[in-house]
Motif scaffolding. Structure first.
Motif, PDB file in Angstrom:
ATOM      1  N   SER A   1       0.840  -1.192   0.000  1.00 21.46           N
ATOM      2  CA  SER A   1       0.000   0.000   0.000  1.00 21.46           C
ATOM      3  C   SER A   1       0.871   1.237   0.000  1.00 21.46           C
ATOM      4  CB  SER A   1      -0.924  -0.003   1.225  1.00 21.46           C
ATOM      5  OG  SER A   1      -0.152   0.098   2.412  1.00 21.46           O
ATOM      6  N   ASP A   2       0.252   2.393  -0.094  1.00 18.03           N
ATOM      7  CA  ASP A   2       1.014   3.630  -0.197  1.00 18.03           C
ATOM      8  C   ASP A   2       1.859   3.904   1.038  1.00 18.03           C
ATOM      9  OD1 ASP A   2       0.101   4.135  -2.686  1.00 18.03           O
ATOM     10  OD2 ASP A   2      -1.587   5.384  -2.026  1.00 18.03           O
ATOM     11  N   ASP A   3       1.400   3.460   2.204  1.00 15.65           N
ATOM     12  CA  ASP A   3       2.118   3.849   3.417  1.00 15.65           C
ATOM     13  C   ASP A   3       2.568   2.686   4.285  1.00 15.65           C
ATOM     14  OD1 ASP A   3      -0.340   3.018   4.147  1.00 15.65           O
ATOM     15  OD2 ASP A   3      -0.931   4.855   5.193  1.00 15.65           O
ATOM     16  N   ALA A   4       2.190   1.457   3.940  1.00 18.18           N
ATOM     17  CA  ALA A   4       2.566   0.333   4.799  1.00 18.18           C
ATOM     18  C   ALA A   4       2.374  -0.956   4.039  1.00 18.18           C
ATOM     19  CB  ALA A   4       1.714   0.317   6.071  1.00 18.18           C
ATOM     20  N   PHE A   5       2.931  -2.052   4.575  1.00 23.79           N
ATOM     21  CA  PHE A   5       2.647  -3.364   4.019  1.00 23.79           C
ATOM     22  C   PHE A   5       1.893  -4.169   5.061  1.00 23.79           C
ATOM     23  CE2 PHE A   5       7.046  -3.006   5.442  1.00 23.79           C
ATOM     24  CZ  PHE A   5       7.067  -3.888   6.491  1.00 23.79           C
ATOM     25  N   ASP A   6       1.276  -5.237   4.608  1.00 20.37           N
ATOM     26  CA  ASP A   6       0.403  -6.027   5.465  1.00 20.37           C
ATOM     27  C   ASP A   6       1.251  -6.918   6.365  1.00 20.37           C
ATOM     28  OD1 ASP A   6      -1.447  -7.643   6.663  1.00 20.37           O
ATOM     29  OD2 ASP A   6      -2.634  -7.944   4.843  1.00 20.37           O
ATOM     30  N   LEU A   7       1.448  -6.476   7.603  1.00 21.90           N
ATOM     31  CA  LEU A   7       2.283  -7.225   8.542  1.00 21.90           C
ATOM     32  C   LEU A   7       1.704  -8.604   8.809  1.00 21.90           C
ATOM     33  CD1 LEU A   7       4.687  -7.285  10.500  1.00 21.90           C
ATOM     34  CD2 LEU A   7       3.200  -6.266  12.230  1.00 21.90           C
ATOM     35  N   ALA A   8       0.381  -8.664   8.948  1.00 22.85           N
ATOM     36  CA  ALA A   8      -0.250  -9.953   9.235  1.00 22.85           C
ATOM     37  C   ALA A   8       0.001 -10.942   8.107  1.00 22.85           C
ATOM     38  CB  ALA A   8      -1.748  -9.758   9.445  1.00 22.85           C
ATOM     39  N   GLU A   9      -0.052 -10.448   6.874  1.00 20.61           N
ATOM     40  CA  GLU A   9       0.162 -11.331   5.728  1.00 20.61           C
ATOM     41  C   GLU A   9       1.597 -11.827   5.686  1.00 20.61           C
ATOM     42  OE1 GLU A   9       0.146 -11.030   0.868  1.00 20.61           O
ATOM     43  OE2 GLU A   9      -1.296  -9.835   2.019  1.00 20.61           O
ATOM     44  N   LEU A  10       2.542 -10.924   5.954  1.00 20.56           N
ATOM     45  CA  LEU A  10       3.946 -11.302   5.882  1.00 20.56           C
ATOM     46  C   LEU A  10       4.349 -12.230   7.019  1.00 20.56           C
ATOM     47  CD1 LEU A  10       5.623  -7.951   4.809  1.00 20.56           C
ATOM     48  CD2 LEU A  10       5.339 -10.001   3.443  1.00 20.56           C
ATOM     49  N   THR A  11       3.655 -12.157   8.147  1.00 20.43           N
ATOM     50  CA  THR A  11       4.031 -12.984   9.294  1.00 20.43           C
ATOM     51  C   THR A  11       3.169 -14.233   9.395  1.00 20.43           C
ATOM     52  OG1 THR A  11       2.557 -11.685  10.720  1.00 20.43           O
ATOM     53  CG2 THR A  11       4.856 -11.015  10.620  1.00 20.43           C
ATOM     54  N   ALA A  12       2.322 -14.462   8.396  1.00 21.44           N
ATOM     55  CA  ALA A  12       1.458 -15.641   8.428  1.00 21.44           C
ATOM     56  C   ALA A  12       2.287 -16.911   8.479  1.00 21.44           C
ATOM     57  CB  ALA A  12       0.553 -15.656   7.204  1.00 21.44           C
ATOM     58  N   THR A  13       1.797 -17.897   9.179  1.00 21.21           N
ATOM     59  CA  THR A  13       2.533 -19.154   9.320  1.00 21.21           C
ATOM     60  C   THR A  13       2.180 -20.154   8.240  1.00 21.21           C
ATOM     61  OG1 THR A  13       0.817 -19.959  10.809  1.00 21.21           O
ATOM     62  CG2 THR A  13       2.725 -18.886  11.812  1.00 21.21           C
ATOM     63  N   GLY A  14       1.190 -19.826   7.407  1.00 25.13           N
ATOM     64  CA  GLY A  14       0.786 -20.742   6.347  1.00 25.13           C
ATOM     65  C   GLY A  14       1.797 -20.779   5.228  1.00 25.13           C
ATOM     66  N   ASP A  15       1.417 -21.466   4.159  1.00 22.63           N
ATOM     67  CA  ASP A  15       2.305 -21.580   2.996  1.00 22.63           C
ATOM     68  C   ASP A  15       2.294 -20.280   2.212  1.00 22.63           C
ATOM     69  OD1 ASP A  15       3.848 -22.293   0.881  1.00 22.63           O
ATOM     70  OD2 ASP A  15       2.432 -23.763   0.042  1.00 22.63           O
ATOM     71  N   ASP A  16       3.373 -19.504   2.321  1.00 22.73           N
ATOM     72  CA  ASP A  16       3.435 -18.231   1.613  1.00 22.73           C
ATOM     73  C   ASP A  16       4.580 -18.230   0.618  1.00 22.73           C
ATOM     74  OD1 ASP A  16       5.071 -16.383   4.323  1.00 22.73           O
ATOM     75  OD2 ASP A  16       5.550 -18.267   3.341  1.00 22.73           O
ATOM     76  N   SER A  17       4.871 -19.426   0.076  1.00 23.80           N
ATOM     77  CA  SER A  17       6.012 -19.536  -0.833  1.00 23.80           C
ATOM     78  C   SER A  17       5.815 -18.736  -2.107  1.00 23.80           C
ATOM     79  CB  SER A  17       6.269 -21.011  -1.179  1.00 23.80           C
ATOM     80  OG  SER A  17       5.126 -21.579  -1.786  1.00 23.80           O
ATOM     81  N   ASP A  18       4.548 -18.350  -2.405  1.00 23.62           N
ATOM     82  CA  ASP A  18       4.301 -17.566  -3.605  1.00 23.62           C
ATOM     83  C   ASP A  18       4.248 -16.073  -3.331  1.00 23.62           C
ATOM     84  OD1 ASP A  18       4.213 -19.751  -5.296  1.00 23.62           O
ATOM     85  OD2 ASP A  18       2.084 -20.111  -4.903  1.00 23.62           O
ATOM     86  N   ALA A  19       4.381 -15.656  -2.063  1.00 30.19           N
ATOM     87  CA  ALA A  19       4.343 -14.235  -1.740  1.00 30.19           C
ATOM     88  C   ALA A  19       5.483 -13.523  -2.462  1.00 30.19           C
ATOM     89  CB  ALA A  19       4.460 -14.031  -0.232  1.00 30.19           C
ATOM     90  N   PRO A  20       5.211 -12.341  -3.026  1.00 33.54           N
ATOM     91  CA  PRO A  20       6.270 -11.634  -3.765  1.00 33.54           C
ATOM     92  C   PRO A  20       7.538 -11.421  -2.968  1.00 33.54           C
ATOM     93  CG  PRO A  20       4.135 -10.614  -4.171  1.00 33.54           C
ATOM     94  CD  PRO A  20       3.908 -11.650  -3.107  1.00 33.54           C
ATOM     95  N   VAL A  21       7.417 -11.115  -1.675  1.00 32.80           N
ATOM     96  CA  VAL A  21       8.624 -10.866  -0.874  1.00 32.80           C
ATOM     97  C   VAL A  21       9.464 -12.133  -0.758  1.00 32.80           C
ATOM     98  CG1 VAL A  21       7.503 -11.341   1.349  1.00 32.80           C
ATOM     99  CG2 VAL A  21       9.505  -9.844   1.260  1.00 32.80           C
ATOM    100  N   VAL A  22       8.805 -13.285  -0.666  1.00 32.26           N
ATOM    101  CA  VAL A  22       9.522 -14.552  -0.558  1.00 32.26           C
ATOM    102  C   VAL A  22      10.206 -14.886  -1.885  1.00 32.26           C
ATOM    103  CG1 VAL A  22       9.301 -17.027  -0.131  1.00 32.26           C
ATOM    104  CG2 VAL A  22       7.997 -15.402   1.246  1.00 32.26           C
ATOM    105  N   LYS A  23       9.482 -14.689  -2.984  1.00 31.56           N
ATOM    106  CA  LYS A  23      10.066 -14.972  -4.303  1.00 31.56           C
ATOM    107  C   LYS A  23      11.248 -14.045  -4.584  1.00 31.56           C
ATOM    108  CE  LYS A  23       6.173 -14.720  -6.673  1.00 31.56           C
ATOM    109  NZ  LYS A  23       5.248 -14.794  -7.835  1.00 31.56           N
ATOM    110  N   LEU A  24      11.133 -12.795  -4.165  1.00 35.27           N
ATOM    111  CA  LEU A  24      12.236 -11.856  -4.369  1.00 35.27           C
ATOM    112  C   LEU A  24      13.460 -12.270  -3.568  1.00 35.27           C
ATOM    113  CD1 LEU A  24      13.541  -9.320  -5.445  1.00 35.27           C
ATOM    114  CD2 LEU A  24      12.276  -7.999  -3.720  1.00 35.27           C
ATOM    115  N   LEU A  25      13.271 -12.620  -2.309  1.00 33.91           N
ATOM    116  CA  LEU A  25      14.401 -13.065  -1.490  1.00 33.91           C
ATOM    117  C   LEU A  25      15.016 -14.345  -2.048  1.00 33.91           C
ATOM    118  CD1 LEU A  25      13.195 -12.367   2.152  1.00 33.91           C
ATOM    119  CD2 LEU A  25      15.168 -11.342   0.994  1.00 33.91           C
ATOM    120  N   GLN A  26      14.167 -15.249  -2.524  1.00 41.06           N
ATOM    121  CA  GLN A  26      14.679 -16.493  -3.103  1.00 41.06           C
ATOM    122  C   GLN A  26      15.564 -16.193  -4.301  1.00 41.06           C
ATOM    123  OE1 GLN A  26      11.628 -19.285  -4.224  1.00 41.06           O
ATOM    124  NE2 GLN A  26      13.076 -20.718  -5.137  1.00 41.06           N
ATOM    125  N   SER A  27      15.129 -15.275  -5.163  1.00 43.98           N
ATOM    126  CA  SER A  27      15.931 -14.928  -6.339  1.00 43.98           C
ATOM    127  C   SER A  27      17.237 -14.251  -5.937  1.00 43.98           C
ATOM    128  CB  SER A  27      15.131 -13.999  -7.264  1.00 43.98           C
ATOM    129  OG  SER A  27      14.073 -14.696  -7.871  1.00 43.98           O
TER     130      SER A  27
END
Length: 286
Positions: free
Chosen positions: A162-188
């Motif tokens: 978002s313009d002023d923040a990112f979704d902390l709850a989404e990023l800290t979710a314990t589920g399978d987030d292997s497709d999250a953009p932040v995870v894919k970016l770090l993997q690359s």
């Protein structure tokens, strides 16, 4: 035009020069049919000829240089003239350019089909050199970096914030987030670092860009991304992976985590540092 191609059979060449016998050639040909590997590599695997002797013989016979890649200084712009898929398929790499002619290093410079396809793709006159296949394969991993992929993923991540923040709850979710953009970016980023044999990865925010720096052979190689908001998301994810305090941004923190990249286990030592434009991260890859 490309340099003239000399048709020659490697088995006949080795027999003519007294390197192998007719019996050894027949044995190698039989083994080649089973394995599907090239004859030259089959002869090496069987111990009938050592790699350097074979490559030096090819160099003399074809009147082309034998280039050792271990300490070669590569030009990234020249390398891009040959797409990675073709480079890996034909075991080839662009080494140099002189007067509009490209010097192509090849593990098998007698592969006429490969020579033709490479010439058509680069659309320039080509000259050829012979290189060790083992050195070439490791070099391809190092020189074909993931910079374009990293830039595209950074844009994707930025568009999801978002313009002023990112979704902390989404990023800290314990589920399978292997497709999250932040995870894919770090993997690359990690795959790029491992392929380039980097000892350290730096993520540094600035006023207008985020810099990803890889320390390769003691030299920092830099990639800039204009999506400055992604820095906070990357740092947060790395802190979570390291078990650090995600709410503390004003003091340095140290942590570690283990990841698997390219079927290798990598121990990562991480340090964060507050800066004027956000937290920077330095990671040592062990």
């Amino acid at each position: 035009m490309s340099e003239p191609k000399k048709k020659i059979r490697i088995g006949d060449l080795l027999i003519q020069n007294g390197v192998i016998t007719e019996e050894q050639l027949m044995t190698a040909l039989g083994e080649q049919k089973k394995s599907g590997r090239k004859l030259g590599q089959t002869l090496i695997d069987l111990g009938y000829v050592d790699e350097d002797s074979l490559l030096n013989l090819l160099s003399r016979q074809l009147e082309i240089p034998f280039v050792q890649l271990k300490h070669y200084q590569f030009n990234q712009e020249l390398i891009k003239k040959l797409p990675e898929a073709l480079a890996r398929r034909f075991r080839a790499i662009v080494l140099d350019e002189q007067q509009g002619s490209l010097l192509i290093g090849m593990a098998d410079p007698m592969d006429l089909m490969a020579l033709d396809e490479i010439s058509q793709k680069v659309q320039q006159p080509t000259r050829h050199a012979v290189v060790r296949e083992s050195e070439l394969l490791s070099t391809l991993d190092m020189v074909y970096r993931r910079t374009d992929e990293i830039s595209n993923l950074a844009e994707e991540l930025d568009s999801e914030l978002s313009d002023d923040a990112f979704d902390l709850a989404e990023l800290t979710a314990t589920g399978d987030d292997s497709d999250a953009p932040v995870v894919k970016l770090l993997q690359s980023i990690f795959e790029d670092g491992v392929m380039a044999r980097a000892s350290d990865i730096h993520i540094e925010p600035d006023e207008n860009v985020v810099r990803i720096r890889l320390r390769i052979d003691g030299v920092l190689q830099e990639q800039e991304m204009k999506e400055t908001r992604i820095n906070a998301a990357l740092v947060l994810r790395l802190k979570l992976m390291s078990g650090l305090n995600i709410s503390e941004k004003r003091v340095p923190q140290d942590g570690r985590f283990n990841i698997r990249v390219k079927n290798r286990s990598i121990d990562v030592r991480l340090s964060t540092m507050p800066t004027q434009y956000g937290e920077s991260v330095v990671m040592r890859l062990l």
